[in-house]
Design a protein around this motif. Structure first.
Motif, short mmCIF file in Angstrom:
data_model
loop_
_atom_site.label_atom_id
_atom_site.label_comp_id
_atom_site.label_asym_id
_atom_site.label_seq_id
_atom_site.Cartn_x
_atom_site.Cartn_y
_atom_site.Cartn_z
N ALA A 136 0.50 -1.17 0.02
CA ALA A 136 0.07 -0.01 0.01
C ALA A 136 0.92 1.20 0.07
O ALA A 136 0.26 2.12 -0.18
CB ALA A 136 -1.07 0.04 1.09
N MET A 137 2.31 1.17 0.10
CA MET A 137 3.04 2.31 0.18
C MET A 137 3.41 2.74 -1.25
O MET A 137 4.27 3.61 -1.31
CB MET A 137 4.19 2.16 1.06
N ILE A 138 3.36 1.84 -2.18
CA ILE A 138 3.73 2.13 -3.46
C ILE A 138 3.56 3.66 -4.14
O ILE A 138 4.32 4.37 -4.24
CB ILE A 138 3.25 1.19 -4.81
N PRO A 139 2.21 4.06 -3.92
CA PRO A 139 1.94 5.32 -4.23
C PRO A 139 2.80 6.24 -3.45
O PRO A 139 3.24 7.25 -4.14
CB PRO A 139 0.29 5.63 -3.77
N LEU A 140 2.86 6.30 -2.30
CA LEU A 140 3.99 7.10 -1.56
C LEU A 140 5.22 6.95 -2.03
O LEU A 140 5.85 8.16 -2.40
CB LEU A 140 4.06 6.65 -0.09
N LEU A 143 5.39 8.79 -5.21
CA LEU A 143 5.38 10.33 -5.24
C LEU A 143 6.68 10.97 -4.63
O LEU A 143 7.32 11.94 -5.01
CB LEU A 143 4.24 11.03 -4.28
N TRP A 144 7.39 10.32 -3.91
CA TRP A 144 8.80 10.59 -3.43
C TRP A 144 9.99 10.23 -4.50
O TRP A 144 10.72 11.43 -4.45
CB TRP A 144 9.16 9.77 -2.13
N LEU A 227 1.92 -0.30 -11.04
CA LEU A 227 1.53 1.11 -10.95
C LEU A 227 2.30 2.17 -11.80
O LEU A 227 2.60 3.27 -10.93
CB LEU A 227 1.35 1.29 -9.44
#
Lengths: 278, 286
Positions: A136-140, A143-144, A227
């Protein structure tokens, strides 16, 4: 874990062949189509022929063969090249991530376990960090660190690193004190104690963590590509899903399962060789 | 395995008054200091990189103000129920999937533990299932069963099943036959053998496996929601990512982590109580 009676490999092989046949049977019984020409349950006669050839569409160009978008006719040869090169892209990210993350996690874990104090200082926090759902941290991470290779490799490295780091932090305090005391009595220097007692003693636990981390690395690599990558097996899945090409997704899934099972097996064998004394 | 080594402490003869005080006694002040230090470092990074890293205070504030109702969610295209709704939805999915997958995994694991033929046949099938990355499995199930809650739970249950299967199988496989032989010589019938030997002998290890499966289930549930769902933590993360709301993503991840930790902690307490015989002399390492 040494089984008195190991599993019978032939039976296992037959079971997997049986699984493939059940799939074939299901494809004959369920003839619903998702989109015209794409069955809900694609049989092997479809997957290994027209589906495989359609993998040509993911050829990015090279070797004097123009990319699929430039009008190269689909063929078995181009499809094979396409599968190989997309696999290589995924492998490259996966291995880089595993080496960087695994190496850093292992070394940092050892360094922070040199003293009981530092181990206790970071242990609970790291155990909490490990509960954060990785995928679930992939989007984070996107972004980073962006959606290019750098971001994907960083993400895989993080996933693998956290697992190895926590396993080392957990394993070092559990080493039986008698081993350490015995080596000290025999006059082992701190460095030698570390090299000949500490590291071998934690390897069995690191082995099971590494095998788990390998599975996590595959999930992380696929997720990162799914993603937002421009190449790789994950991209094939997401591009196929967008048009409802279930057969292409299935073929890619089979390929990935072979890779993941193979790499996990190799890693486990490598550890088994290192741990022959156990 | 990353579990708190709460089994290494042998139960002291004098029982402390309450569960709470015992768990507080287990808290390591050095560990708490580490947590405080981590938050401090996080704060420093946030002041340097304010644009991409929200400060701990801002995150805490965000959680409190949008816990029950989050009006901003409406702009992201999700119902404006707050973080609580998303976490509750995901939590109930995780618990349902763990229960269903756990039961199936236990049944198959116990069934195959002592039958070499069955074991040889089922092991490769289960391990193949467990190696399918979720990003491949999820789209399939969503295409087959539609984008609904059932698909999301089935995806997670599959993975829970493969993990619990291994633990249940190993537990029964490693149970010393001497126990059963002894019970038989004392005249135990099949039913007594099951209730007095097999269950207590395998339960601690099976429940340990269930804990590990549960820990992994959170991420899987979030992903199945991220790929196809209208509610839940995964959906919220995806919507927030689309509008580059790093603070919100932090909130969801932290809440998921805290919920997972709390539920794991309750489970560990429950297991400790339920299988108190396993923590006595010769306690097993999980």
């Amino acid at each position: 874990m040494n089984r008195v009676q190991g599993n019978n490999g032939w039976v296992g092989l037959l079971a997997l062949i049986g699984l493939a046949l059940v799939w074939q049977l299901a494809s004959m019984l369920v003839t619903v189509e998702i989109t015209p020409g794409v069955p809900m349950v694609p049989g092997w006669q479809v997957v290994l022929t027209s589906t495989f050839v359609s993998m040509s569409n993911f050829w990015m160009g090279g070797f004097g063969i123009p990319a699929a978008s430039a009008g190269t006719e689909p063929s078995y040869g181009v499809a094979l090249l396409s599968v190989l090169f997309n696999s290589l892209d995924t492998f490259r990210r996966l291995l880089l991530g595993c080496f960087i993350g695994g190496g850093l996690g292992f070394i940092l874990g050892l360094l922070l376990s040199l003293s009981q104090w530092t181990n206790r200082l970071v242990g609970p926090t790291m155990r909490f960090v490990r509960t954060l759902p990785l995928l679930a941290m992939i989007p984070l991470f996107q972004l980073w660190f962006g959606i290019a290779d750098f971001g994907m490799v960083t993400f895989i490295a993080y996933g693998v690193g956290v697992i190895l780091f926590t396993s080392v932090l957990n394993a070092v305090p559990r080493i039986a004190p008698i081993y350490l005391a015995n080596a000290r009595c025999l006059g082992a220097s701190p460095w030698r104690l570390f090299r000949t007692v500490t590291i071998p003693a934690i390897l069995p636990e690191v082995r099971s963590a590494a095998v788990i981390a390998m599975g996590v690395a595959w999930a992380a690599a696929l997720g990162a590509e799914y993603l937002g990558a421009q190449s790789g097996l994950g991209r094939i899945v997401v591009a196929s899903e967008a048009f409802g090409y279930l057969d292409r997704m299935f073929l890619t899934a089979v390929i990935i399962v072979l890779y993941a099972a193979g790499s996990t097996y190799l890693l486990d064998r490598a550890f088994a060789r290192v741990l022959q004394w156990g | 395995m990353s579990t708190r080594d709460n089994h290494t402490a042998v139960a002291s003869p004098t029982r402390s008054p309450s569960l709470l005080s015992r768990s507080l006694a287990r808290l390591d002040p050095v560990g708490v200091l580490g947590l405080v230090l981590t938050i401090a470092i996080w704060h420093v990074i946030a002041t340097l990189q304010g644009r991409v890293v929200p400060s701990p205070l801002a995150v805490a504030n965000e959680i409190v103000s949008n816990f029950f109702v989050a009006p901003t969610f409406r702009y992201y295209g999700i119902a404006d129920a707050g973080y609580l709704d998303a976490i509750l939805y995901t939590t109930s999915n995780v618990l349902m999937a763990t229960a269903a997958g756990g039961v199936i995994g236990i049944i198959f694991g116990l069934m195959t533990a002592r039958r070499r033929l069955l074991r040889s046949a089922f092991d490769p099938i289960f391990s193949t299932l467990s190696t399918i990355p979720i990003f491949i499995a999820a789209p399939f199930l969503l295409l087959w069963f539609g984008v609904n809650r059932f698909s999301a739970v089935v995806i997670v249950a599959l993975y829970v099943m493969t993990i619990v299967y291994v633990y249940a199988q190993r537990a029964l496989y490693n149970l010393q036959p001497i126990y059963e032989q002894y019970a038989r010589t004392l005249g135990a019938n099949e039913r007594r053998l099951f209730t007095d030997i097999l269950v207590p002998g395998t339960l601690p290890e099976i429940l340990g496996g269930l804990r590990i499966a549960l820990a992994g289930a959170w991420g899987l549930a979030a992903i199945s929601e991220l790929i196809g769902s209208q509610r839940g933590a995964g959906k919220v993360i995806q919507s927030l990512a689309n509008s580059v709301d790093v603070k919100g993503i932090f909130c969801v991840l932290l809440l998921l982590g805290i919920t997972a930790t709390l539920i794991d902690w309750c489970l560990a307490l429950g297991i400790g109580r339920l299988t108190s015989w396993a923590n006595q002399a010769g306690s097993k390492d999980d």
